[in-house]
Design a protein around this motif. Structure first.
Motif, short mmCIF file in Angstrom:
data_model
loop_
_atom_site.label_atom_id
_atom_site.label_comp_id
_atom_site.label_asym_id
_atom_site.label_seq_id
_atom_site.Cartn_x
_atom_site.Cartn_y
_atom_site.Cartn_z
N GLY A 26 0.78 -1.23 0.00
CA GLY A 26 0.00 0.00 0.00
C GLY A 26 0.81 1.28 0.00
O GLY A 26 0.24 2.38 0.00
N LEU A 27 2.15 1.18 -0.02
CA LEU A 27 3.01 2.37 0.02
C LEU A 27 3.27 2.86 -1.39
O LEU A 27 3.83 2.14 -2.22
CB LEU A 27 4.33 2.03 0.72
N ALA A 28 2.87 4.08 -1.69
CA ALA A 28 3.11 4.66 -3.02
C ALA A 28 4.60 4.76 -3.26
O ALA A 28 5.36 5.24 -2.40
CB ALA A 28 2.46 6.03 -3.12
N GLY A 29 5.06 4.29 -4.43
CA GLY A 29 6.48 4.33 -4.75
C GLY A 29 7.27 3.19 -4.16
O GLY A 29 8.51 3.15 -4.27
N SER A 30 6.59 2.22 -3.54
CA SER A 30 7.22 1.08 -2.87
C SER A 30 8.31 0.45 -3.73
O SER A 30 8.10 0.13 -4.89
CB SER A 30 6.12 0.05 -2.57
N GLY A 31 9.50 0.30 -3.15
CA GLY A 31 10.61 -0.36 -3.83
C GLY A 31 11.41 0.50 -4.79
O GLY A 31 12.37 0.00 -5.38
N GLY A 32 11.06 1.78 -4.95
CA GLY A 32 11.70 2.56 -5.99
C GLY A 32 12.18 3.94 -5.61
O GLY A 32 12.47 4.77 -6.49
N PHE A 33 12.31 4.24 -4.32
CA PHE A 33 12.65 5.60 -3.91
C PHE A 33 14.06 6.00 -4.34
O PHE A 33 14.31 7.16 -4.68
CB PHE A 33 12.47 5.76 -2.40
N ALA A 34 15.00 5.06 -4.34
CA ALA A 34 16.37 5.38 -4.76
C ALA A 34 16.39 5.84 -6.21
O ALA A 34 17.05 6.83 -6.56
CB ALA A 34 17.29 4.18 -4.57
N LEU A 35 15.67 5.12 -7.09
CA LEU A 35 15.63 5.52 -8.50
C LEU A 35 14.88 6.83 -8.67
O LEU A 35 15.24 7.65 -9.52
CB LEU A 35 14.97 4.42 -9.34
N ALA A 36 13.84 7.04 -7.89
CA ALA A 36 13.11 8.30 -7.96
C ALA A 36 14.01 9.47 -7.57
O ALA A 36 13.96 10.55 -8.17
CB ALA A 36 11.87 8.25 -7.07
N ASP A 37 14.85 9.26 -6.56
CA ASP A 37 15.83 10.30 -6.17
C ASP A 37 16.75 10.62 -7.34
O ASP A 37 17.00 11.80 -7.65
CB ASP A 37 16.67 9.82 -4.99
N GLN A 38 17.26 9.60 -7.98
CA GLN A 38 18.19 9.81 -9.09
C GLN A 38 17.52 10.58 -10.22
O GLN A 38 18.14 11.48 -10.83
CB GLN A 38 18.70 8.46 -9.58
N GLN A 39 16.27 10.28 -10.50
CA GLN A 39 15.57 11.02 -11.55
C GLN A 39 15.30 12.47 -11.13
O GLN A 39 15.35 13.38 -11.97
CB GLN A 39 14.27 10.31 -11.92
N ALA A 40 15.06 12.68 -9.85
CA ALA A 40 14.91 14.06 -9.36
C ALA A 40 16.21 14.84 -9.57
O ALA A 40 16.19 16.02 -9.94
CB ALA A 40 14.52 14.06 -7.89
N ASP A 52 9.93 -5.00 -15.90
CA ASP A 52 11.21 -5.63 -15.63
C ASP A 52 12.27 -5.09 -16.59
O ASP A 52 12.17 -5.28 -17.80
CB ASP A 52 11.06 -7.14 -15.80
N PRO A 53 13.31 -4.41 -16.08
CA PRO A 53 14.33 -3.86 -16.98
C PRO A 53 15.04 -4.94 -17.81
O PRO A 53 15.41 -4.68 -18.95
CB PRO A 53 15.30 -3.17 -16.03
N PRO A 77 16.37 -2.18 -6.23
CA PRO A 77 15.04 -1.68 -6.61
C PRO A 77 14.18 -2.82 -7.13
O PRO A 77 14.68 -3.86 -7.58
CB PRO A 77 15.35 -0.68 -7.73
N THR A 78 12.88 -2.64 -7.06
CA THR A 78 11.93 -3.60 -7.60
C THR A 78 11.18 -2.97 -8.77
O THR A 78 11.20 -1.75 -8.95
CB THR A 78 10.93 -4.05 -6.53
N PHE A 79 10.51 -3.81 -9.55
CA PHE A 79 9.68 -3.28 -10.63
C PHE A 79 8.20 -3.57 -10.35
O PHE A 79 7.87 -4.50 -9.62
CB PHE A 79 10.11 -3.83 -11.99
N GLY A 80 7.36 -2.74 -10.95
CA GLY A 80 5.93 -2.81 -10.68
C GLY A 80 5.50 -1.62 -9.84
O GLY A 80 4.58 -1.69 -9.03
N ASN A 81 6.19 -0.50 -10.02
CA ASN A 81 5.85 0.75 -9.34
C ASN A 81 5.91 1.88 -10.36
O ASN A 81 6.19 1.65 -11.54
CB ASN A 81 6.80 1.01 -8.16
N ALA A 82 5.68 3.11 -9.92
CA ALA A 82 5.57 4.22 -10.86
C ALA A 82 6.87 4.48 -11.61
O ALA A 82 6.88 4.76 -12.81
CB ALA A 82 5.13 5.49 -10.13
#
Length: 498
Positions: free
Chosen positions: A165-179, A305-306, A295-300
Motif C-alpha cells: 500500500g506504500l506509493a512508490g514502494s521499492g523505488g525511492f532510490a531511482l526516484a531520487d536519481q531522476q529528481a 522488468d528492466p 530496486p523492484t519493478f511494478g511501481n511508478a
C-alpha cells in the motif's frame, strides 16, 4: 522560484546583493533555489552539497522526492554534504545516520566554451553504502572538458523499502536519481553545462540503476547516452554466487513479491503500519538496512522488468558504452574467503558448485577444473565472474548494440591471497576518478579520454559489440568477451537467463 509574496522576493534579492563580492563571482552561481558559493581553482570550480530535493524526513520518509526549499543569502557549497544513512563496514566505508542527504556536487572545468557535455555519476556500493562525494571528479572534468555531477540517493531500507500500500514502494532510490537528473536539466546551464547533452553513468549498483532508467518511462528525456560499468542488471544469480549463503535470485524482482518482506521487517521492529515505521529513529531502521538491496519493478518509476525491456528493445534509444572488469568476482573470493582466513578448499569448491548449479554441477566442474587455477578460490571467482557479470553483460551489449569494453589491468598482489587478484570489481574506478594530486597515469588518461569522448560525441574509437576493447596499461587490444568468459557454455547449460 516559489516565493509566496513579492516582499519575500525583494528581501531575498537584496540579501544576496549584499553578500556576493563584486570583485570575484566565478565561484558564485545562482540556481533556482538560491545562490551558491563554491571553490574556485586555476582550472576548475567545485560546488558541493547542493540540495536537489527536500530532506526525506518525517512524513517525507518513504515518499517520492519533493522540491527543495529556497534559501536566502549565499549557501556555502565548499564542503561535502551528509552521506545518506548507512552502516560503517570492515572495508572502510564511513557510516552515517543522516537522512537529510539528497545532495549533488558539480565540478566545472575552467576555460573553453559554455555548453559543455554533462556527465552525471551514480555511485555503487550495493545500494547500501557510499556517497557522490566519495568520487573526486576534478581530473575527469578538467581533462575531459565535461561538467561532472555526482549524486547522493537514499540507500538500503530508506531507499528501497517495499511495503504493501506504500506509493512508490521499492523505488525511492531511482526516484531520487531522476529528481537529480531533472535538477540538472533545469540548472546545469548556469554552471556552463549543456542540459541537452547529458551522459548518465554508473558503476555496480549505480550501473544497475542506469539499466533501470533505460527502461523507465519517467526517465524519458533526462539523458542522451549512458555508460554501464560492472552493472549486474540482467540474468539470474545462482545460489551462493554473489555472497556466501545467499539464495538464488533474479536481478530484478516484482514489488509485490518483496512487500511481504517489508511487512515482516516492520513487525520485527514492533510496527504494524508505515506510520509507525516513520516514527522510528534512523538507528533503529539501520538494524534492517541490508534487508533491501535492490530496486523492484511494478511501481511508478519502474513499471516493468528492466531485463525483459532490454531483451525486447523496449528501452530509451540512446548510445550505450558498457563493460566489466575482467575478474569481477575475485573481489568476493578475496573478501569473504581468503582474507577472512577461510580460503575455499577442494571439497568446499565441489559443494559450492553443487549448491549453485544443481543438475549441471558436473558439467560446470568439468568446464572449470581445479587444475586450471592457482587455488579453489580462484576457480570459484572465475565461475561467478562469468555467470554473474561477464555473460549477462555480453548478451546485454549485443541486445543494446553497445560499445563494449573490459578493464583488464591487474591489481598488485595482496598478502594472504591464494591467487593473483587480476582485475576485480571496482578496480577500474581509481583510473576514472584518480586523486587530483596524483601523478598522471597512462591508463587513467586513456580511460578519461574514452569516457569523455563518449560524453562529447556518443561514440568511442572502436567498433560496437561483438568487438570489445581490452583496457590495460599496455598497447590497446581487442578481445572476444563471450569466448573469454565461456558464454556459449553458460547459454547451453541454461544459466544465463533474462
Amino acid at each position: 522560484m516559489r516565493w509566496r509574496t513579492r516582499l519575500t522576493v525583494v528581501a531575498a534579492v537584496l540579501a544576496t546583493m549584499v553578500v556576493i563580492p563584486a570583485a570575484s563571482t566565478a565561484n558564485v552561481v545562482r540556481v533556482e533555489n538560491g545562490v551558491l558559493r563554491g571553490v574556485e581553482a586555476a582550472d576548475y570550480r567545485l560546488f558541493q552539497a547542493i540540495p536537489y530535493a527536500a530532506a526525506p524526513v518525517g512524513e517525507l520518509r518513504w515518499r517520492s522526492p519533493q522540491p527543495p526549499g529556497d534559501w536566502s543569502g549565499v549557501r556555502d557549497a565548499t564542503r561535502p554534504g551528509a552521506r545518506c544513512a548507512q552502516l560503517a563496514s570492515q572495508q572502510g566505508n564511513q557510516g552515517s545516520t543522516a537522512e537529510d542527504c539528497l545532495f549533488l556536487n558539480v565540478t566545472v572545468p575552467r576555460g573553453g566554451t559554455s555548453g559543455k557535455p554533462v556527465f552525471v555519476w551514480l555511485h555503487g556500493g550495493g545500494f547500501t553504502e557510499e556517497a557522490g562525494s566519495d568520487y573526486d571528479a576534478r581530473r575527469l572534468a578538467v581533462s575531459g572538458d565535461v561538467v561532472v555531477v555526482t549524486v547522493n540517493y537514499r540507500l538500503g531500507i530508506f531507499g528501497l523499502l517495499a511495503y504493501p500500500g506504500l506509493a512508490g514502494s521499492g523505488g525511492f532510490a531511482l526516484a531520487d536519481q531522476q529528481a537529480a537528473l531533472r535538477w540538472v536539466r533545469r540548472n546545469i546551464a548556469r554552471f556552463g553545462g549543456d542540459p541537452g547533452n547529458v551522459t548518465l553513468a554508473g558503476e555496480s549498483a549505480g550501473g544497475k540503476s542506469v539499466c533501470g532508467h533505460l527502461s523507465s518511462p519517467t526517465a524519458a528525456g533526462l539523458f542522451e547516452r549512458v555508460i554501464l560499468m560492472s552493472a549486474p542488471c540482467t540474468g539470474t544469480v545462482p545460489a551462493g554466487a554473489m555472497f556466501p549463503g545467499l539464495p538464488s535470485f533474479p536481478q530484478w524482482m516484482p514489488t509485490a513479491e518483496r512487500e511481504p518482506d517489508g511487512k515482516r521487517v516492520a513487525n520485527e521492529l514492533g510496527c504494524v503500519d508505515i506510520t509507525c515505521l516513520r516514527r522510528l529513529s534512523t538507528r533503529e531502521l539501520l538494524t534492517k538496512h541490508h534487508e533491501f538491496i535492490s530496486p523492484t519493478f511494478g511501481n511508478a518509476v519502474l513499471p516493468r522488468d528492466p531485463a525483459a525491456s532490454i531483451a525486447t528493445g523496449q528501452v530509451h534509444k540512446v548510445p550505450v558504452l558498457s563493460g566489466i572488469t575482467k575478474d569481477e568476482m575475485s573481489y568476493t573470493a578475496t573478501v569473504f574467503y581468503d582474507l577472512a582466513g577461510k580460503p575455499i578448499t577442494s571439497a568446499q569448491y565441489e559443494s559450492l558448485v553443487g549448491t549453485a548449479f544443481g543438475d549441471t554441477k558436473t558439467l560446470v566442474a568439468q568446464r572449470y577444473p581445479l587444475t586450471r587455477f592457482a587455488s579453489p578460490s580462484q576457480a570459484w571467482a572465475a565461475i561467478t565472474t562469468d555467470v554473474v557479470f561477464a555473460c549477462p553483460t555480453a548478451r546485454r551489449n549485443r541486445d543494446l548494440g553497445a560499445w563494449s569494453y573490459e578493464f583488464a589491468e591487474p591489481s598488485p598482489p595482496v598478502p594472504g591471497l591464494t591467487f593473483p587478484p587480476g582485475a576485480p570489481h571496482a578496480s577500474d574506478l581509481p583510473y576514472l576518478f584518480p586523486g587530483y594530486e596524483q601523478p598522471r597515469n597512462t591508463l587513467s588518461q586513456r580511460m578519461i579520454e574514452y569516457w569523455a569522448r563518449f560524453a562529447h560525441t556518443g561514440s568511442v574509437p572502436w567498433p560496437r559489440y561483438p568487438t570489445t576493447a581490452s583496457l590495460t596499461s599496455g598497447h590497446p587490444a581487442r578481445v572476444d568477451l563471450a569466448a573469454t568468459h565461456q558464454c556459449e557454455f553458460w547459454d547451453t547449460v541454461g544459466q544465463v537467463r533474462r
